[in-house]
Design an enzyme around this catalytic site. Structure first.
Site, PDB file in Angstrom:
ATOM      1  N   GLU A 276       0.924   9.912 -52.188  1.00  0.00           N
ATOM      2  CA  GLU A 276       1.125  10.654 -50.942  1.00  0.00           C
ATOM      3  C   GLU A 276       0.373  10.013 -49.782  1.00  0.00           C
ATOM      4  O   GLU A 276      -0.806   9.673 -49.914  1.00  0.00           O
ATOM      5  CB  GLU A 276       0.659  12.106 -51.108  1.00  0.00           C
ATOM      6  CG  GLU A 276       1.447  12.869 -52.148  1.00  0.00           C
ATOM      7  CD  GLU A 276       1.193  14.371 -52.126  1.00  0.00           C
ATOM      8  OE1 GLU A 276       2.045  15.100 -52.636  1.00  0.00           O
ATOM      9  OE2 GLU A 276       0.151  14.818 -51.601  1.00  0.00           O
ATOM     10  N   ARG A 292       2.426  13.066 -62.034  1.00  0.00           N
ATOM     11  CA  ARG A 292       3.437  13.887 -62.717  1.00  0.00           C
ATOM     12  C   ARG A 292       4.752  13.790 -61.961  1.00  0.00           C
ATOM     13  O   ARG A 292       4.836  13.159 -60.922  1.00  0.00           O
ATOM     14  CB  ARG A 292       2.988  15.354 -62.706  1.00  0.00           C
ATOM     15  CG  ARG A 292       2.725  15.825 -61.267  1.00  0.00           C
ATOM     16  CD  ARG A 292       2.548  17.317 -61.161  1.00  0.00           C
ATOM     17  NE  ARG A 292       1.904  17.688 -59.921  1.00  0.00           N
ATOM     18  CZ  ARG A 292       2.507  17.817 -58.746  1.00  0.00           C
ATOM     19  NH1 ARG A 292       3.796  17.568 -58.630  1.00  0.00           N
ATOM     20  NH2 ARG A 292       1.831  18.170 -57.670  1.00  0.00           N
ATOM     21  N   VAL A 295       8.348  18.467 -57.773  1.00  0.00           N
ATOM     22  CA  VAL A 295       9.435  19.426 -57.534  1.00  0.00           C
ATOM     23  C   VAL A 295      10.605  18.733 -56.824  1.00  0.00           C
ATOM     24  O   VAL A 295      11.767  18.941 -57.146  1.00  0.00           O
ATOM     25  CB  VAL A 295       8.924  20.600 -56.664  1.00  0.00           C
ATOM     26  CG1 VAL A 295      10.073  21.530 -56.286  1.00  0.00           C
ATOM     27  CG2 VAL A 295       7.820  21.363 -57.374  1.00  0.00           C
ATOM     28  N   ARG A 338      13.958  24.468 -50.967  1.00  0.00           N
ATOM     29  CA  ARG A 338      13.353  25.286 -52.018  1.00  0.00           C
ATOM     30  C   ARG A 338      13.709  26.748 -51.733  1.00  0.00           C
ATOM     31  O   ARG A 338      13.429  27.249 -50.640  1.00  0.00           O
ATOM     32  CB  ARG A 338      11.838  25.145 -52.013  1.00  0.00           C
ATOM     33  CG  ARG A 338      11.381  23.743 -52.334  1.00  0.00           C
ATOM     34  CD  ARG A 338       9.898  23.725 -52.612  1.00  0.00           C
ATOM     35  NE  ARG A 338       9.412  22.367 -52.746  1.00  0.00           N
ATOM     36  CZ  ARG A 338       8.223  22.058 -53.247  1.00  0.00           C
ATOM     37  NH1 ARG A 338       7.396  23.019 -53.656  1.00  0.00           N
ATOM     38  NH2 ARG A 338       7.840  20.797 -53.342  1.00  0.00           N
TER      39      ARG A 338
HETATM   40  P1  ADP Z   1      -4.124  19.226 -51.828  1.00  0.00           P
HETATM   41  O1  ADP Z   1      -4.314  18.437 -53.078  1.00  0.00           O
HETATM   42  O2  ADP Z   1      -5.082  20.365 -51.707  1.00  0.00           O
HETATM   43  O3  ADP Z   1      -2.703  19.604 -51.586  1.00  0.00           O
HETATM   44  P2  ADP Z   1      -3.934  16.941 -49.977  1.00  0.00           P
HETATM   45  O4  ADP Z   1      -4.986  15.914 -49.843  1.00  0.00           O
HETATM   46  O5  ADP Z   1      -2.669  16.562 -50.652  1.00  0.00           O
HETATM   47  O6  ADP Z   1      -4.585  18.243 -50.642  1.00  0.00           O
HETATM   48  O7  ADP Z   1      -3.579  17.492 -48.545  1.00  0.00           O
HETATM   49  C1  ADP Z   1      -2.683  18.590 -48.403  1.00  0.00           C
HETATM   50  C2  ADP Z   1      -2.159  18.661 -46.981  1.00  0.00           C
HETATM   51  O8  ADP Z   1      -3.267  18.810 -46.060  1.00  0.00           O
HETATM   52  C3  ADP Z   1      -1.417  17.412 -46.509  1.00  0.00           C
HETATM   53  O9  ADP Z   1      -0.051  17.393 -46.873  1.00  0.00           O
HETATM   54  C4  ADP Z   1      -1.615  17.557 -45.011  1.00  0.00           C
HETATM   55  O10 ADP Z   1      -0.711  18.555 -44.535  1.00  0.00           O
HETATM   56  C5  ADP Z   1      -3.034  18.091 -44.880  1.00  0.00           C
HETATM   57  N1  ADP Z   1      -4.048  16.998 -44.742  1.00  0.00           N
HETATM   58  C6  ADP Z   1      -4.716  16.377 -45.744  1.00  0.00           C
HETATM   59  N2  ADP Z   1      -5.548  15.422 -45.275  1.00  0.00           N
HETATM   60  C7  ADP Z   1      -5.418  15.428 -43.934  1.00  0.00           C
HETATM   61  C8  ADP Z   1      -6.010  14.659 -42.845  1.00  0.00           C
HETATM   62  N3  ADP Z   1      -6.919  13.706 -43.063  1.00  0.00           N
HETATM   63  N4  ADP Z   1      -5.620  14.960 -41.590  1.00  0.00           N
HETATM   64  C9  ADP Z   1      -4.708  15.921 -41.337  1.00  0.00           C
HETATM   65  N5  ADP Z   1      -4.123  16.672 -42.301  1.00  0.00           N
HETATM   66  C10 ADP Z   1      -4.462  16.438 -43.573  1.00  0.00           C
END
Ligand code: ADP
Length: 452
Positions: A276, A292, A295, A338
């Site tokens: 991601e 994994r 969805v 979804r």
């Molecule tokens: P989780 O595992 O809790 O889902 P992620 O690291 O995948 O955490 O981040 C989830 C969401 O949070 C991302 O899709 C984005 O919307 C937001 N996000 C994460 N990191 C950042 C960042 N550095 N700046 C802005 N938004 C962020």
């Protein structure tokens, strides 16, 4: 070698999805289910079914011992965990392999590394993936945090190393609020994950969420299947996903895809994974890796023509990847909606009995769902009850077909998100593909305020 009976350690649409891939390969399936899911579609279709406990997931779908016993009793030689539940549980993966059962997933060591976000970022950085600027690993001292935050520039994001589902995350606008907000994030992380290790990241103002699908054979070969754009999110939950992304050029797809595939090859990664990124002003920033199936995998299947679950099963069986990078063609456009059992605009859950069900059909329309008329949606689990996936030769054609398919879809007896998707498809920004991870929440807030 030679997987012949797969135990599906999941429920709902994904259990059915796995069952279908298995049967198309001539492989038998074992459904495990809680008492609340005795009447579920995947339980009816599976070759064998074992009740593994009461409704609470902690006593059924997360119950290691019950699932392993079910595999032993039925002679299953592989376990597919789906997504959620035990899919990213390295300890469970270890147990499965220790029982000489094939784990249809990555090597446990990779699940472990990527499950710790500090470790994941370190690994990704070492493998050449571009990172969000931030602290060099975990930080625990407030003075150190202030120094790092000043260096990367406010606003910064405090994130939990063990985080998931957007929990244990706080945006810090300025230095005077750092201590109190980090303490809040730590408390949240402690209660949700039992671990309050934190790290800091630059908070990107208005990025898109772009993720790459990868596959590795576990022996140093890996491919990428392009990207998915999952920027339409509410509370970090994806609502609508598309492939390809409206903003990524083919050149960028192949360049970034090549980087992630090389990284997976270097790790000797096995199975399906998703890398991601946040994407802003043409730059990619790695945030995490999911070890994994996702969805939203069907949009990738639609534009590549590959069955990703089949690929996962093949790899777990020790076979080679079925395609080479140069044979993968990206064709057309696909979108997934979804559909949840919830109020389309307040998002209040709406479990209950389905009294009438009519599934959309026609050319290039796919519905992944275990629903049927007379089925009762139990209140204990995730509210997602169906995925509508539509393909078109162009994005515009895909949007037209999606409107038509949503019109045909009838789920009565409970509230669903179908009206939300119908309204979204009227919005000029959605039609033009001009949205970021903030768009949906802002639109919902405006809509609620009646300024729409
Ligand atoms: P989780 O595992 O809790 O889902 P992620 O690291 O995948 O955490 O981040 C989830 C969401 O949070 C991302 O899709 C984005 O919307 C937001 N996000 C994460 N990191 C950042 C960042 N550095 N700046 C802005 N938004 C962020």
């Amino acid at each position: 070698m030679g997987i012949s009976r797969i135990l599906i350690a999941n429920r709902g649409e994904i259990a059915l999805r796995i069952h279908r891939a298995a049967h198309e390969m001539g492989i038998e399936t074992v459904a495990v289910h809680s008492t609340a899911d005795a009447d579920a579609m995947h339980v009816r279709l599976a070759d064998h079914a074992v009740c593994i406990g009461p409704p609470a997931a902690s006593e059924s779908y997360l119950n290691h011992a019950a699932i392993i016993s079910a595999a032993e009793i039925t002679g299953a030689d592989a376990i597919h965990p789906g997504y959620g539940f035990l899919s990213e549980n390295a300890k469970f993966a270890d147990i499965v392999e220790a029982h000489d059962i094939a784990w249809i997933g990555p090597k446990p060591e990779h699940i472990r590394t990527m499950g710790d976000k500090v470790q994941a970022k370190k690994t990704a950085g070492a493998l050449g993936l571009p990172l969000v600027p931030g602290s060099d690993g975990a930080v625990s001292d407030f003075d150190e945090m202030k120094r790092v935050a000043k260096e990367i520039g406010y606003p910064v994001l405090a994130k939990a190393a063990a985080g998931g589902g957007g929990r244990g995350m706080k945006v810090i606008p300025s230095e005077d609020q750092l201590e109190s907000l980090v303490k809040q994030a730590m408390n949240e992380a402690k209660s949700a994950f039992g671990d309050d290790t934190m790290y800091l990241e630059k908070y990107l103002g208005n990025p898109r969420h772009i993720e790459f699908q990868v596959f590795g054979d576990g022996r140093g070969n890996a491919i990428h299947l392009g990207e998915r754009d999952c920027s339409l999110q509410r509370r970090h939950q994806k609502v609508f996903e598309e492939a390809p992304s409206p903003v990524i050029t083919h050149e960028d797809r192949m360049r970034m895809g090549g980087i992630v595939a090389d990284a997976m090859a270097a790790m000797e990664y096995r199975g399906a994974g998703t890398i991601e990124f946040l994407w802003e002003n043409g730059e990619f920033y790695f945030i995490e890796m999911n070890t994994r199936l996702q969805v939203e995998h069907p949009v990738t299947e639609a534009i590549t023509g590959l069955d990703l679950v089949r690929e996962q099963i093949r790899i777990a069986d020790g076979k080679d990847l079925s395609v080479k990078q140069e044979d993968i063609e990206f064709k057309g456009h696909a979108i997934e909606c979804r559909i949840n059992a919830e109020d389309p605009f307040t998002f209040a859950p709406s479990p209950g009995k389905i009294d009438y069900y009519h599934q959309a059909g026609g050319m290039h329309v796919r519905v992944d769902s275990g629903l049927y008329a007379g089925y009762t949606i139990p209140p204990y689990y995730d509210s997602m009850i169906a995925k509508l996936i539509v393909y078109g030769r162009t994005r515009e054609g895909c949007l037209m077909r999606l409107r038509r398919a949503l019109e045909e879809m009838v789920i009565s007896g409970v509230k669903t998100s179908i009206p939300l998707h119908q309204e979204l498809l009227k919005q000029p920004d959605v039609i033009s593909g001009d949205y970021t991870i903030k768009w949906l929440e802002e639109w919902l807030a405006e809509r609620e305020a009646g300024t729409e």
